[in-house]
Write a protein that holds these residues in place. Structure first.
Motif, mmCIF file in Angstrom:
data_model
loop_
_atom_site.group_PDB
_atom_site.id
_atom_site.type_symbol
_atom_site.label_atom_id
_atom_site.label_comp_id
_atom_site.label_asym_id
_atom_site.label_seq_id
_atom_site.Cartn_x
_atom_site.Cartn_y
_atom_site.Cartn_z
ATOM 1 N N LYS A 214 0.818 -1.220 0.000
ATOM 2 C CA LYS A 214 0.000 0.000 0.000
ATOM 3 C C LYS A 214 0.851 1.270 0.000
ATOM 4 C CE LYS A 214 -3.683 -2.584 0.521
ATOM 5 N NZ LYS A 214 -4.421 -2.600 1.777
ATOM 6 N N LEU A 215 2.129 1.142 0.339
ATOM 7 C CA LEU A 215 2.987 2.319 0.418
ATOM 8 C C LEU A 215 3.334 2.827 -0.979
ATOM 9 C CD1 LEU A 215 5.458 1.323 3.280
ATOM 10 C CD2 LEU A 215 3.135 2.243 3.425
ATOM 11 N N GLY A 216 3.246 4.136 -1.156
ATOM 12 C CA GLY A 216 3.495 4.734 -2.457
ATOM 13 C C GLY A 216 2.298 4.731 -3.370
ATOM 14 N N GLU A 217 1.194 4.134 -2.927
ATOM 15 C CA GLU A 217 -0.034 4.095 -3.722
ATOM 16 C C GLU A 217 -0.927 5.281 -3.357
ATOM 17 O OE1 GLU A 217 -0.777 1.841 -6.144
ATOM 18 O OE2 GLU A 217 1.255 1.065 -5.833
ATOM 19 N N VAL A 218 -1.675 5.767 -4.342
ATOM 20 C CA VAL A 218 -2.640 6.840 -4.124
ATOM 21 C C VAL A 218 -3.976 6.389 -4.708
ATOM 22 C CG1 VAL A 218 -3.245 9.249 -4.553
ATOM 23 C CG2 VAL A 218 -0.839 8.605 -4.245
ATOM 24 N N ALA A 219 -4.958 6.199 -3.838
ATOM 25 C CA ALA A 219 -6.282 5.770 -4.275
ATOM 26 C C ALA A 219 -7.159 6.985 -4.590
ATOM 27 C CB ALA A 219 -6.918 4.882 -3.210
ATOM 28 N N PHE A 220 -8.416 6.733 -4.874
ATOM 29 C CA PHE A 220 -9.317 7.749 -5.419
ATOM 30 C C PHE A 220 -9.576 8.924 -4.470
ATOM 31 C CE2 PHE A 220 -13.922 8.955 -6.040
ATOM 32 C CZ PHE A 220 -13.714 9.747 -7.159
ATOM 33 N N PHE A 221 -9.806 8.649 -3.201
ATOM 34 C CA PHE A 221 -10.284 9.699 -2.295
ATOM 35 C C PHE A 221 -9.377 9.802 -1.071
ATOM 36 C CE2 PHE A 221 -13.270 12.273 0.038
ATOM 37 C CZ PHE A 221 -14.054 12.870 -0.938
ATOM 38 N N ARG A 222 -9.017 11.029 -0.712
ATOM 39 C CA ARG A 222 -8.113 11.231 0.419
ATOM 40 C C ARG A 222 -8.882 11.250 1.735
ATOM 41 N NH1 ARG A 222 -5.726 16.012 -0.744
ATOM 42 N NH2 ARG A 222 -3.962 15.043 -1.791
ATOM 43 N N ILE A 223 -8.365 10.501 2.713
ATOM 44 C CA ILE A 223 -8.883 10.552 4.072
ATOM 45 C C ILE A 223 -8.262 11.735 4.804
ATOM 46 C CG2 ILE A 223 -9.004 9.361 6.293
ATOM 47 C CD1 ILE A 223 -8.854 6.706 4.719
ATOM 48 N N CYS A 224 -6.945 11.846 4.725
ATOM 49 C CA CYS A 224 -6.242 12.947 5.375
ATOM 50 C C CYS A 224 -4.825 13.019 4.830
ATOM 51 C CB CYS A 224 -6.214 12.768 6.896
ATOM 52 S SG CYS A 224 -5.358 11.260 7.443
ATOM 53 N N GLN A 225 -4.135 14.062 5.171
ATOM 54 C CA GLN A 225 -2.732 14.194 4.810
ATOM 55 C C GLN A 225 -1.880 13.372 5.784
ATOM 56 O OE1 GLN A 225 -1.601 15.496 2.176
ATOM 57 N NE2 GLN A 225 -3.027 17.074 1.464
ATOM 58 N N LEU A 226 -0.685 13.057 5.372
ATOM 59 C CA LEU A 226 0.210 12.243 6.198
ATOM 60 C C LEU A 226 0.492 12.920 7.541
ATOM 61 C CD1 LEU A 226 1.590 9.485 5.595
ATOM 62 C CD2 LEU A 226 3.684 10.762 5.145
ATOM 63 N N ALA A 227 0.626 14.237 7.528
ATOM 64 C CA ALA A 227 0.958 14.971 8.750
ATOM 65 C C ALA A 227 -0.157 14.933 9.787
ATOM 66 C CB ALA A 227 1.284 16.426 8.407
ATOM 67 N N GLU A 228 -1.359 14.517 9.389
ATOM 68 C CA GLU A 228 -2.494 14.491 10.306
ATOM 69 C C GLU A 228 -2.576 13.203 11.124
ATOM 70 O OE1 GLU A 228 -6.226 16.423 8.649
ATOM 71 O OE2 GLU A 228 -5.106 16.079 6.802
ATOM 72 N N ILE A 229 -1.721 12.238 10.840
ATOM 73 C CA ILE A 229 -1.704 10.998 11.621
ATOM 74 C C ILE A 229 -0.446 10.958 12.487
ATOM 75 C CG2 ILE A 229 -3.046 9.718 9.901
ATOM 76 C CD1 ILE A 229 -0.397 8.337 9.086
ATOM 77 N N THR A 230 -0.465 10.050 13.452
ATOM 78 C CA THR A 230 0.695 9.893 14.331
ATOM 79 C C THR A 230 1.783 9.066 13.666
ATOM 80 O OG1 THR A 230 -0.833 9.915 16.197
ATOM 81 C CG2 THR A 230 1.423 9.189 16.648
ATOM 82 N N GLY A 231 1.371 8.014 12.976
ATOM 83 C CA GLY A 231 2.365 7.150 12.368
ATOM 84 C C GLY A 231 1.754 6.079 11.482
#
Length: 256
Positions: A214-231
């Motif tokens: 799943k890393l490096g993949e971009v699907a249709f709809f964004r849940i959030c930006q990477l900076a919005e999660i802890t890890g």
């Protein structure tokens, strides 16, 4: 290969190539053409594909495999990710889980974790996760309302989002279709994304649980930006360059 594994592989082939040819599939899977035809007929009866002369094509251009056909791929990696995720929990904690094959593994790991047998609360919008954990007396299940998606068993819509927005969890383990330093955390279905986003924002800490594919993949709809999660919790097969890029963005990356 069992029939269930072959059916899943046929569907994956259909998604990747846009069609399945009977003769080619028979050679690839080492079975007779008659067996492949029966498999395709079975999948067509479930409205998972459309039969053509000599093969099959998807039912639509936005093709999404039902959850039951996604459970086979990369299972060992997902089980290790789940084990790592559950090691972060403690008795009395509250944990949010959305739908997905990796979060199902997290739910199963919670159910068998002796350290959590004094009690834990699971908040989920996934009917299959709720059903599987309800029989565990030490797990309190909180499920939102909403409209059920048969592909993922997730409850979606405004009712689901409104319910989730009233809850604060200690930690969220989020399944996703894509994890990318620039594209963010993405999913294939636009109805699931808003509910998943609320789960992230309402959690004190949020980790994406995703295997290396799943890393490096971009699907249709964004849940959030990477900076919005802890890890991100992923497996040891993860691309080192992608791991480094995610860590450079300031998030924690754990390899199971």
């Amino acid at each position: 290969m069992t029939r269930a594994e072959r059916l899943a592989a046929i569907l994956e082939l259909l998604v990747g190539a846009g069609r399945v040819d009977v003769d080619e599939a028979a050679e690839q899977f080492g079975v007779s053409t008659a067996t492949i035809r029966r498999d395709l007929d079975h999948l067509a009866d479930q409205q998972l594909l459309s039969r053509t002369h000599g093969g099959a094509v998807p039912n639509s251009t936005s093709y999404d495999l039902p959850m039951r056909y996604k459970t086979i791929g990369r299972h060992p990696a997902k089980a290790k990710i789940a084990e790592r995720a559950v090691s972060m929990l403690w008795p009395g904690c509250t944990v949010a889980l959305n739908g997905g094959t990796t979060t199902v593994e997290v739910a199963r790991a919670i159910a068998t974790a002796d350290a959590l047998h004094s009690g834990v609360t699971v908040v989920t919008n996934a009917l299959n996760i709720a059903t599987e954990l309800t029989v565990r007396p030490f797990i309190k299940i909180v499920v939102c309302g909403g409209v059920a998606r048969p592909q993922s068993y997730e409850l979606v819509g405004s009712l689901a989002g409104d319910t989730m927005s009233q809850l604060t969890t200690d930690i969220c383990f989020l399944g996703a279709a894509g994890v990318d330093p620039l594209g963010g955390i993405t999913i294939a279905d636009e109805a699931e994304a808003p509910v998943n986003r609320v789960m992230v924002t309402q959690a004190k800490r949020a980790y994406v649980v995703a295997d290396a594919s799943k890393l490096g993949e971009v699907a249709f709809f964004r849940i959030c930006q990477l900076a919005e999660i802890t890890g991100v919790i992923t497996d040891a097969a993860a691309d080192p360059a992608l791991v480094a890029a995610m860590r450079d963005s300031g998030i924690e990356v754990l390899l199971a």
